[in-house]
Scaffold this motif. Structure first.
Motif, PDB file in Angstrom:
ATOM      1  N   GLY A 187      -0.702   6.341 -25.982  1.00 43.03           N
ATOM      2  CA  GLY A 187      -1.097   7.305 -24.958  1.00 43.03           C
ATOM      3  C   GLY A 187      -0.264   8.566 -25.010  1.00 43.03           C
ATOM      4  N   VAL A 188      -0.777   9.617 -24.370  1.00 44.17           N
ATOM      5  CA  VAL A 188      -0.094  10.909 -24.317  1.00 44.17           C
ATOM      6  C   VAL A 188       0.199  11.216 -22.856  1.00 44.17           C
ATOM      7  CG1 VAL A 188      -0.223  13.365 -24.819  1.00 44.17           C
ATOM      8  CG2 VAL A 188      -1.263  11.709 -26.387  1.00 44.17           C
ATOM      9  N   LYS A 189       1.437  11.568 -22.569  1.00 45.20           N
ATOM     10  CA  LYS A 189       1.849  11.857 -21.192  1.00 45.20           C
ATOM     11  C   LYS A 189       1.221  13.154 -20.730  1.00 45.20           C
ATOM     12  CE  LYS A 189       5.941  11.945 -18.223  1.00 45.20           C
ATOM     13  NZ  LYS A 189       5.499  10.774 -17.471  1.00 45.20           N
ATOM     14  N   ASN A 190       0.581  13.097 -19.565  1.00 46.00           N
ATOM     15  CA  ASN A 190      -0.051  14.281 -18.988  1.00 46.00           C
ATOM     16  C   ASN A 190       0.911  15.035 -18.104  1.00 46.00           C
ATOM     17  OD1 ASN A 190      -2.587  13.665 -20.153  1.00 46.00           O
ATOM     18  ND2 ASN A 190      -3.027  12.214 -18.485  1.00 46.00           N
ATOM     19  N   ALA A 191       0.542  16.265 -17.757  1.00 44.31           N
ATOM     20  CA  ALA A 191       1.330  17.046 -16.811  1.00 44.31           C
ATOM     21  C   ALA A 191       1.247  16.405 -15.434  1.00 44.31           C
ATOM     22  CB  ALA A 191       0.810  18.475 -16.761  1.00 44.31           C
ATOM     23  N   LEU A 217       8.870   6.717   6.445  1.00 44.33           N
ATOM     24  CA  LEU A 217       7.679   7.524   6.709  1.00 44.33           C
ATOM     25  C   LEU A 217       7.659   8.772   5.829  1.00 44.33           C
ATOM     26  CD1 LEU A 217       5.272   7.281   8.698  1.00 44.33           C
ATOM     27  CD2 LEU A 217       6.460   8.911  10.166  1.00 44.33           C
ATOM     28  N   PHE A 218       8.809   9.400   5.652  1.00 42.53           N
ATOM     29  CA  PHE A 218       8.895  10.592   4.821  1.00 42.53           C
ATOM     30  C   PHE A 218       8.582  10.268   3.359  1.00 42.53           C
ATOM     31  CE2 PHE A 218      11.363  13.571   2.183  1.00 42.53           C
ATOM     32  CZ  PHE A 218      10.835  14.783   2.632  1.00 42.53           C
ATOM     33  N   MET A 219       9.137   9.177   2.868  1.00 44.62           N
ATOM     34  CA  MET A 219       8.933   8.818   1.464  1.00 44.62           C
ATOM     35  C   MET A 219       7.531   8.297   1.196  1.00 44.62           C
ATOM     36  SD  MET A 219      11.436   9.806  -0.212  1.00 44.62           S
ATOM     37  CE  MET A 219      10.755   9.147  -1.745  1.00 44.62           C
ATOM     38  N   ASN A 220       6.847   7.791   2.224  1.00 44.37           N
ATOM     39  CA  ASN A 220       5.458   7.373   2.036  1.00 44.37           C
ATOM     40  C   ASN A 220       4.600   8.508   1.494  1.00 44.37           C
ATOM     41  OD1 ASN A 220       5.218   5.150   4.950  1.00 44.37           O
ATOM     42  ND2 ASN A 220       5.875   4.740   2.863  1.00 44.37           N
ATOM     43  N   MET A 221       4.911   9.739   1.888  1.00 43.90           N
ATOM     44  CA  MET A 221       4.126  10.889   1.442  1.00 43.90           C
ATOM     45  C   MET A 221       4.233  11.112  -0.061  1.00 43.90           C
ATOM     46  SD  MET A 221       4.694  13.748   4.415  1.00 43.90           S
ATOM     47  CE  MET A 221       6.452  13.894   4.085  1.00 43.90           C
ATOM     48  N   PHE A 222       5.334  10.693  -0.655  1.00 46.61           N
ATOM     49  CA  PHE A 222       5.581  10.968  -2.063  1.00 46.61           C
ATOM     50  C   PHE A 222       5.219   9.810  -2.990  1.00 46.61           C
ATOM     51  CE2 PHE A 222       8.369  13.767   0.327  1.00 46.61           C
ATOM     52  CZ  PHE A 222       8.148  14.986  -0.287  1.00 46.61           C
ATOM     53  N   VAL A 223       4.679   8.738  -2.430  1.00 46.48           N
ATOM     54  CA  VAL A 223       4.334   7.581  -3.249  1.00 46.48           C
ATOM     55  C   VAL A 223       3.321   7.923  -4.345  1.00 46.48           C
ATOM     56  CG1 VAL A 223       3.211   5.316  -3.206  1.00 46.48           C
ATOM     57  CG2 VAL A 223       4.991   5.846  -1.553  1.00 46.48           C
ATOM     58  N   PRO A 224       2.236   8.664  -4.051  1.00 46.24           N
ATOM     59  CA  PRO A 224       1.311   9.009  -5.146  1.00 46.24           C
ATOM     60  C   PRO A 224       1.987   9.802  -6.264  1.00 46.24           C
ATOM     61  CG  PRO A 224       0.272   9.398  -3.016  1.00 46.24           C
ATOM     62  CD  PRO A 224       1.717   9.119  -2.742  1.00 46.24           C
ATOM     63  N   LEU A 225       2.880  10.718  -5.902  1.00 53.57           N
ATOM     64  CA  LEU A 225       3.587  11.500  -6.913  1.00 53.57           C
ATOM     65  C   LEU A 225       4.532  10.618  -7.729  1.00 53.57           C
ATOM     66  CD1 LEU A 225       4.287  14.225  -8.196  1.00 53.57           C
ATOM     67  CD2 LEU A 225       5.992  14.543  -6.377  1.00 53.57           C
ATOM     68  N   ILE A 226       5.245   9.727  -7.045  1.00 57.78           N
ATOM     69  CA  ILE A 226       6.152   8.816  -7.746  1.00 57.78           C
ATOM     70  C   ILE A 226       5.367   7.918  -8.700  1.00 57.78           C
ATOM     71  CG2 ILE A 226       7.778   6.911  -7.464  1.00 57.78           C
ATOM     72  CD1 ILE A 226       8.617   8.142  -4.803  1.00 57.78           C
ATOM     73  N   ASP A 227       4.235   7.414  -8.236  1.00 60.46           N
ATOM     74  CA  ASP A 227       3.406   6.574  -9.093  1.00 60.46           C
ATOM     75  C   ASP A 227       2.937   7.343 -10.331  1.00 60.46           C
ATOM     76  OD1 ASP A 227       3.426   4.075  -7.890  1.00 60.46           O
ATOM     77  OD2 ASP A 227       1.829   4.574  -6.492  1.00 60.46           O
ATOM     78  N   ARG A 228       2.602   8.606 -10.142  1.00 62.53           N
ATOM     79  CA  ARG A 228       2.122   9.407 -11.269  1.00 62.53           C
ATOM     80  C   ARG A 228       3.242   9.675 -12.269  1.00 62.53           C
ATOM     81  NH1 ARG A 228      -2.304  12.532 -12.328  1.00 62.53           N
ATOM     82  NH2 ARG A 228      -2.011  14.333 -13.697  1.00 62.53           N
ATOM     83  N   ILE A 229       4.425   9.963 -11.750  1.00 62.95           N
ATOM     84  CA  ILE A 229       5.556  10.258 -12.635  1.00 62.95           C
ATOM     85  C   ILE A 229       5.993   9.020 -13.413  1.00 62.95           C
ATOM     86  CG2 ILE A 229       7.996  10.920 -12.674  1.00 62.95           C
ATOM     87  CD1 ILE A 229       7.439  12.695 -10.267  1.00 62.95           C
ATOM     88  N   THR A 230       5.993   7.871 -12.748  1.00 64.12           N
ATOM     89  CA  THR A 230       6.537   6.655 -13.359  1.00 64.12           C
ATOM     90  C   THR A 230       5.467   5.754 -13.966  1.00 64.12           C
ATOM     91  OG1 THR A 230       6.436   5.481 -11.227  1.00 64.12           O
ATOM     92  CG2 THR A 230       8.473   6.665 -11.754  1.00 64.12           C
ATOM     93  N   ARG A 231       4.245   6.225 -14.028  1.00 59.07           N
ATOM     94  CA  ARG A 231       3.170   5.401 -14.572  1.00 59.07           C
ATOM     95  C   ARG A 231       3.431   5.097 -16.046  1.00 59.07           C
ATOM     96  NH1 ARG A 231      -2.400   8.163 -13.942  1.00 59.07           N
ATOM     97  NH2 ARG A 231      -1.380   9.602 -15.395  1.00 59.07           N
ATOM     98  N   THR A 235       0.808  -1.218   0.000  1.00 61.14           N
ATOM     99  CA  THR A 235       0.000   0.000   0.000  1.00 61.14           C
ATOM    100  C   THR A 235       0.835   1.259   0.000  1.00 61.14           C
ATOM    101  OG1 THR A 235      -1.740  -1.179   1.221  1.00 61.14           O
ATOM    102  CG2 THR A 235      -1.828   1.233   1.227  1.00 61.14           C
ATOM    103  N   THR A 236       1.918   1.270   0.748  1.00 66.40           N
ATOM    104  CA  THR A 236       2.648   2.520   0.994  1.00 66.40           C
ATOM    105  C   THR A 236       3.945   2.634   0.197  1.00 66.40           C
ATOM    106  OG1 THR A 236       3.720   1.524   2.938  1.00 66.40           O
ATOM    107  CG2 THR A 236       1.672   2.733   3.297  1.00 66.40           C
ATOM    108  N   THR A 237       4.096   1.825  -0.837  1.00 70.46           N
ATOM    109  CA  THR A 237       5.247   1.936  -1.734  1.00 70.46           C
ATOM    110  C   THR A 237       4.745   1.976  -3.175  1.00 70.46           C
ATOM    111  OG1 THR A 237       5.500  -0.480  -1.686  1.00 70.46           O
ATOM    112  CG2 THR A 237       6.874   0.804  -0.194  1.00 70.46           C
ATOM    113  N   PRO A 238       5.534   2.504  -4.097  1.00 71.00           N
ATOM    114  CA  PRO A 238       5.090   2.615  -5.497  1.00 71.00           C
ATOM    115  C   PRO A 238       4.724   1.268  -6.105  1.00 71.00           C
ATOM    116  CG  PRO A 238       7.009   3.991  -5.115  1.00 71.00           C
ATOM    117  CD  PRO A 238       6.845   3.160  -3.886  1.00 71.00           C
TER     118      PRO A 238
END
Length: 315
Positions: free
Chosen positions: A309-313, A289-303, A251-254
Motif C-alpha cells: 500500500g501507499v500512504k495517503n495524505a 471528551l476533548f480527545m474524542n474529537m480527534f479519534v477519526p484523525l488518530i485512526d487515519r494517521i495510525t491506520r 466507539t469513541t477511542t481509536p
C-alpha cells in the motif's frame, strides 16, 4: 495445487464471525461494574442503587422512544444504554436529585448517542458528555458529596480528596482512597472494586490496556513534575473509572494499539494540566471528551498499511 472456483468467497468481509455480540460485551461490562455498585451501596446506603436504577430506567425508555421516533427496531435490549446509564450514575454523588440523574441520562442517550445514529455512530462518549453537561448546566448538583461511615446522606457533606488536595490538605491515607472511605461520586471512591472489574474485562478480552496504561502513566509523570503526591493523585478522583471503563470504549477511542496509546497519553496529559494548572481539581471527563474529537484523525494517521500500500495524505 489448483483451487476450485466453488471454494472462493465472493462477498464483503468479514468472512468469519466470532461468538462475541454487542449484548454479550455490554453484559460483561455491566457485570464488571457490579462490585463497584456493591461497594457504593455499602458506603452510601440504598441511595446508591436507587440512583443507578433511575439512570438505567431512563436510558432504556429514552432509547426505546428514540427508536420508535426513528422508525427503527428497538436497540434498548443490547445493553449498551445500560452501560451508559451505569457509568453516568457512577459520576454522580449519592445525594444527587433524581431529576438531575434523569436529565443527564436522557441527554446522554437522546442527544449524544441516538441523534448521531445510535451505537457505533456517536462521536463522544455519552456518559462522559452527560457528566460534563451536568457540570456546566447544573454545577450545584455536583457541589457537595455525602460523607460515609454510616452518616445520613443529608446530614454531612464533604469535599472530595482531589478538591482537598488542591487546597493543600490531604487528610486521607492511601488505604482510605483504595477502600473508598471518603466523600466522592459513586464510582470514584472504591478503587479496589474498579480494578477488580477492569481485570475481569481484561481476562475475558473485552478491553485492553493500550490506552489505560499511558493514561495513568501520563498523569503520574505530570503529578511528579508538579511536585504532587503521585500515589494520592492516581487514587483520587475519576481517574480509575475514566482510564478503566471510559478510555476503553469501542466507539469513541481509536481502533489500533498505536492510536490507543496516543489517545491515552493525550488524555493523561490534559488531565494533569487541568488538575494542577487550571481552576478545576479534576480533568478526566474534559480530557476524554476533548480527545474524542480527534479519534477519526488518530485512526487515519495510525491506520496500518496493507502489503504494497501507499500512504495517503492526512487530508
Amino acid at each position: 495445487m489448483s483451487l476450485s472456483i466453488m471454494n472462493l468467497i465472493n462477498e464483503a468481509s468479514p468472512h468469519f464471525h466470532g461468538n462475541a455480540s454487542t449484548t454479550k460485551i455490554m453484559g460483561a461490562v455491566c457485570l464488571a461494574l457490579v462490585p463497584t455498585l456493591i461497594a457504593a451501596t455499602v458506603l452510601y446506603g440504598l441511595a446508591a442503587p436507587l440512583l443507578v436504577l433511575v439512570c438505567i430506567s431512563t436510558a432504556l425508555v429514552s432509547e426505546h422512544l428514540c427508536c420508535i421516533a426513528m422508525h427503527r427496531e428497538s436497540t434498548a435490549g443490547d445493553m449498551s444504554c445500560v452501560v451508559t446509564a451505569m457509568l453516568f450514575a457512577f459520576t454522580l454523588p449519592a445525594n444527587c436529585p433524581f431529576w438531575v440523574a434523569v436529565l443527564g441520562t436522557a441527554f446522554a442517550i437522546v442527544v449524544v448517542k441516538m441523534l448521531f445514529g445510535g451505537i457505533g455512530c456517536n462521536i463522544f462518549n455519552p456518559a462522559v458528555a452527560a457528566r460534563v453537561f451536568i457540570m456546566v448546566a447544573l454545577p450545584s448538583a455536583l457541589s457537595a458529596y455525602p460523607d460515609v461511615a454510616g452518616k445520613p446522606l443529608d446530614a454531612i457533606t464533604g469535599a472530595t480528596p482531589l478538591a482537598m488536595a488542591s487546597a493543600g490538605d490531604m487528610p486521607y491515607s492511601y488505604l482510605d482512597l483504595l477502600l473508598g472511605n471518603h466523600a466522592g461520586a459513586l464510582g470514584e471512591t472504591c478503587i479496589i472494586t474498579l480494578l477488580i472489574g477492569y481485570i475481569f474485562l481484561l481476562a475475558v478480552r473485552v478491553v485492553d490496556a493500550w490506552a489505560t496504561l499511558p493514561f495513568i502513566g501520563a498523569v503520574a509523570l505530570i503529578s511528579a513534575f508538579a511536585g504532587q503526591d503521585v500515589v494520592y493523585q492516581l487514587l483520587s478522583g475519576g481517574l480509575a473509572m475514566g482510564a478503566f471503563f471510559m478510555a476503553t470504549d469501542y466507539t469513541t477511542t481509536p481502533m489500533n494499539p498505536v492510536g490507543k496509546i496516543i489517545f491515552g497519553l493525550c488524555c493523561g496529559i490534559i488531565t494533569g494540566l487541568i488538575r494542577f494548572f487550571a481552576s478545576s481539581p479534576e480533568g478526566v471527563a474534559f480530557s476524554i471528551l476533548f480527545m474524542n474529537m480527534f479519534v477519526p484523525l488518530i485512526d487515519r494517521i495510525t491506520r496500518p498499511l496493507p502489503a504494497g500500500g501507499v500512504k495517503n495524505a492526512l487530508i
